[in-house]
Design an enzyme around this catalytic site. Structure first.
Site: not given
Length: 285
Positions: A46, A203
């Site tokens: 991320s 993500d």
């Protein structure tokens, strides 16, 4: 006795956390001035994928400056979900532009020749509705995060989410590191899930907030961006977190001052650790 992961770890992990990851940049930039680190393996997920790439390329401070400059142009998050005809929101476009500017050809060359660098990405189940599916997964992730309160999750496979570590050195050699870093931080529905090698990506932090490298060997320093109540009992690992809640929110793209204060918090935490060692209050094992 100081844990070896705090002096010169074999492995360095950049946790996710969106803009909270600027704490990692401030912390490491200050720490390595007095205590150089030479990890053999680095992972990021991320926002931590961008923080890791910026640190490995020597561009952590530049990332802060470029991101702050971009935020100066915005005064509202009201268009958070206002996607264009391609499904791209202003937030996603801004993030990708900053990533491309900071991870330029010179930065990619440094990453390509650096220590082994892996980035975790996740793939939603194939439903034909990647944004909707990704949104449902994001909601499940948030529930798991608050109920279990741990950086490593067990729910992902149950909902059909798969995750894998991508060779970021190879991506850098092929000029694809900015695309990989941007893909690693896709949070539906704010960001439209892109393709990576033909498969939709969401993500990677929804699968694991602190992914261990492959192979996973030796003293490991994990840089978290928030406190967790449950951490694994792993003698080779040290989990570090900010001493206080970071001023920066996960996806507030309007306030550069929050980014700089988050960076400053990282610097002050590093100074505290250098002065007091493991009794600094920021070590969570």
């Amino acid at each position: 006795m100081t844990h070896p992961a705090l002096t010169d770890p074999d492995q360095l992990v950049f946790s996710g956390g969106g803009l909270r990851c600027f704490w990692q940049g401030g912390f490491l930039t200050r720490l390595v001035r007095d205590r150089p680190m030479h990890p053999r393996r680095v992972t990021g997920v991320s926002g931590g994928a961008l923080a890791g790439a910026a640190w490995l390329s020597g561009n952590a401070q530049r990332l802060l400056d470029v991101m702050c400059d971009a935020f100066e142009q915005r005064d509202s998050n009201l268009d958070l979900f206002n996607a264009d005809a391609e499904g791209i929101t202003p937030h996603q476009r801004l993030y990708s532009q900053v990533v491309a500017e900071v991870l330029d050809d010179a930065a990619q060359a440094r990453v390509a020749e650096g220590p082994r660098f892996q980035i975790l990405i996740a793939h939603p189940p194939e439903t034909g509705l990647p944004t909707l599916t990704g949104t449902a997964l994001a909601a499940a992730y948030e529930a798991e995060l608050h109920l279990v309160n741990a950086p490593h999750f067990g729910w992902a496979e149950k909902m059909g989410l798969s995750a894998r570590l991508i060779d970021a050195n190879e991506a850098a050699r092929n000029g694809r590191l900015p695309d990989l870093v941007s893909a690693a931080a896709v949070i539906p529905p704010v960001f439209e899930p892109p393709l990576w090698d033909g498969a939709r990506v969401v993500d990677g932090g929804m699968a694991d907030q602190a992914p261990m490298p492959d192979p996973d060997e030796g003293p490991t320093l994990i840089l978290l961006t928030r406190r967790y109540k449950r951490l694994p009992d792993a003698p080779d690992r040290v989990y570090l977190c900010p001493s206080d809640e970071t001023p920066a929110d996960k996806i507030d793209f309007t306030d550069p001052g929050k980014l700089r204060r988050t960076w400053k918090l990282g610097e002050s935490d590093a100074e505290r650790m250098l002065a007091k060692g493991e009794k600094s209050g920021i070590v969570a094992q």
